[in-house]
Design a protein around this motif. Sequence first.
Motif, PDB file in Angstrom:
ATOM      1  N   GLU A   1       0.827  -1.208   0.000  1.00 43.28           N
ATOM      2  CA  GLU A   1       0.000   0.000   0.000  1.00 43.28           C
ATOM      3  C   GLU A   1       0.859   1.255   0.000  1.00 43.28           C
ATOM      4  O   GLU A   1       0.562   2.217  -0.701  1.00 43.28           O
ATOM      5  CB  GLU A   1      -0.945  -0.013   1.209  1.00 43.28           C
TER       6      GLU A   1
ATOM      7  N   LYS B   1       2.379   1.532  -3.502  1.00 39.23           N
ATOM      8  CA  LYS B   1       1.369   1.947  -4.477  1.00 39.23           C
ATOM      9  C   LYS B   1       1.053   3.431  -4.335  1.00 39.23           C
ATOM     10  O   LYS B   1       0.948   4.157  -5.322  1.00 39.23           O
ATOM     11  CB  LYS B   1       0.102   1.114  -4.286  1.00 39.23           C
TER      12      LYS B   1
ATOM     13  N   GLU C   1       0.380  -5.030  -9.072  1.00 32.85           N
ATOM     14  CA  GLU C   1      -0.710  -4.437  -8.302  1.00 32.85           C
ATOM     15  C   GLU C   1      -1.125  -3.083  -8.888  1.00 32.85           C
ATOM     16  O   GLU C   1      -2.307  -2.750  -8.927  1.00 32.85           O
ATOM     17  CB  GLU C   1      -0.283  -4.269  -6.846  1.00 32.85           C
TER      18      GLU C   1
ATOM     19  N   ASP D   1      -4.738  -1.848 -10.337  1.00 30.77           N
ATOM     20  CA  ASP D   1      -5.358  -0.843  -9.487  1.00 30.77           C
ATOM     21  C   ASP D   1      -6.436  -0.051 -10.249  1.00 30.77           C
ATOM     22  O   ASP D   1      -6.189   0.487 -11.334  1.00 30.77           O
ATOM     23  CB  ASP D   1      -4.282   0.113  -8.958  1.00 30.77           C
TER      24      ASP D   1
END
Length: 780
Positions: free
Chosen positions: A147, A150, A184, A188
Amino acid sequence: MIGGELVTELVKQLFSISRKAFRCRGVARNLATMIGDVQPTIKEILYSGVEVSAHRQAQLRMFSETLEKCRKLTENVLKCHRWNMVRQLYHAKKMEDLQKKISIFLQGMPLHILADVHHHRVDNEVRLNRIDRNVDSLNEKLGVGLELGKRKVKEMMFNLKDEGRRLIGISGMSGSGKTTLATELERDEEVRGHFGNQVLFLTVSQSPNIEELRASLWGFLTGYDGGFDATVPKSIGETQKKLVILDDVWTRESLDQLMFKIPGTTTLVVSRSKLADSGANYDVELLKENEATSLFCLSAFDQKSVPSGFSQDLVKQVVKECKGLPLALKVIGASLKNQPEKYWEGVVKRLSRGEPADETHESRVFAQIEATLETLDLKTKDCFLDMGAFPEDKKIPLDVIINMWVEMHDLEEETAFALLVDLSNKNLLTLVKDPRLGAQYTSYYDIFVTQHDVLRDLALHLSNRGKVNRRERLFMPKRETVLPREWERNNDEPYNARVVSIHTEEMSTMEWFDMELPKAEVLILNFSADNYVLPPFIAKMGKLRALVVINNGMSSACLHDFSVFTNLAKLRSLWLERVHVPELSSSTVPFKNLHKMSLILCKINNSFDQTTLDMSQLFPNLYDLTIDHCEDLVELSLTVCGITSLKSISITHCPRIKELPKNMSKLKALQLLRLYGCPELKSLPVEICELPSLKYLDISQCMSLSSVPEQIGKLRTLEKLDMRECSVSSIPSSAVSMTSLRHVICDVEALWMWEDVEKAVPGLRVEAAEKCFSLDWLDE
């Protein structure tokens, strides 16, 4: 690559069609049977973890595109009304054409690809790959740092304003989770929404098919599939943003060949090296202890925590050795699955010695990271391997590394520094961030280097290949009470090692055994003790050029048997840290070739305040003298100024020194004088103004220094003056004559003192700097 979800969805839709009264239901039933039968094979290819050849990748991509067309067609068929006979016939003809294409592909292709896959893997990797497949789905539960990554990458991605620089990067050492983060980001929803679902993910690899990749990129960016054309179609304009993710890029050359200057295109490059500008690059952060433990337990126990009844301590030790590296955690965890605790104990011992846990660890972790070294030239790779000489979990003074490489590899200091920065950019070591790093006149000894333990273990692993007497590097991986038994068993013949690193506790004369090291050029002695007898075999190391003696204990150690230095005629660099400096006398054998001497956190023991000792006789060719954090240094011997070869003197963080020798004008070659952190220093000798070659003067943090000599204007060669955090209240008017002065650093309150000088000296920059001095580097 073929998407597993696509195949599953397609089979479901084909069966739906075959159950309805459509004209194409027979074709749909045949297609569903064909694709359903080959589905397990497709999944095995997907999850094998083996990278197939570029040719096979192209074939799979073509098949994937055909399946995608089939999926879209099935959607249209399901939407078609039963009464629309014309449309049904049209769709039936389309499905028949697709059936033929898919049938031709399935006649042999998956079996050939599967044969390739089976050829490249071993049975033990099957379990590891199952773990790899599961990790993505578990990321959200584990919170394995994704997280944060990202969020930071998305901030860079969404805030790009310079159309000429739409390149951002993700970098990190091998196995750190870069690709997982990039994957990821591709999935997203916010990213896909920002780019209108126009996202392309390409794996470049170490030996890429550039032309094929360029063709794929060109088709995605322009919508033209008819071949590559360097001319951007006028119709493209800036109508739509697009994101290209280039994963596993090894070289800048490959990246440059895959960059197109098409408006609206953002490129995210994923690499082990830092290929994007520093402000647009995210270094993947390794896992924290709790995250690492969870990932490890998933690999070893199929659950996120240590099972009841199993040794918590063993798990903690193994996780600690992995140092937050996801690849190591997964591989070692899988290799320990269902093994007894006694087996675990052996693995802990091997890991602590820098050895692989087992063959899987060596082939999966070391081999993957070692591949990074293939991009290095031979000398840079040698320098990487030298890093195994230093203890784990320690900050290494940059100066020690530079000195070693200069002597070992015949490099200039500037070249050695550039090489070190290059290794840092490739994430093979870490330079401690410091605002002074790389600045002219920066001292290397107050900048530090760290290295991930897995990288250190790789250096040890590669250095320890072959018979011990034939190795170029002889390293002790961790601190031991005695020298390695392997060394003692083979000491009946000479060792070929050029660099030797010994890491022990207190050593007495009896604990050393004789060793012949005729080729050794660098010797690093790391120990933790109050008393330490130097190894007697130093006396026979006739080629020794650099000697590093570092005590990691809490207090300064007494060195014994300093007489072994008698025959070190070729010694050029000496580093002593946290030891009592032996008292020098007129009977001390001169160090005729010694160029650099560094005394860090040492007890000087009056060695430098003896007026009867002629230092110029002992060190006739010394050009760099560093004395740092030596609390008992009160004054320098007048004879130090007789060492006319000196180019650099650094006396820093020495709280008791009050004055400098009055005869400093003898130092005709002196270019650098660094005196920061000497709070009792009250004045500078006027003779300092007679130094004809002085370029840099640092008097920062000399709180008792209230003035500089009136004749300071005589320093016509001075280029830089650092005087922050000192008490100088005025600058003499003669300062306007320092015509070479280019940079002054001072406190905000002192800026006014330089106004006249700044007007008189063209090109002078006077800077008010924030405080940046600290003792953080002393932390263990």
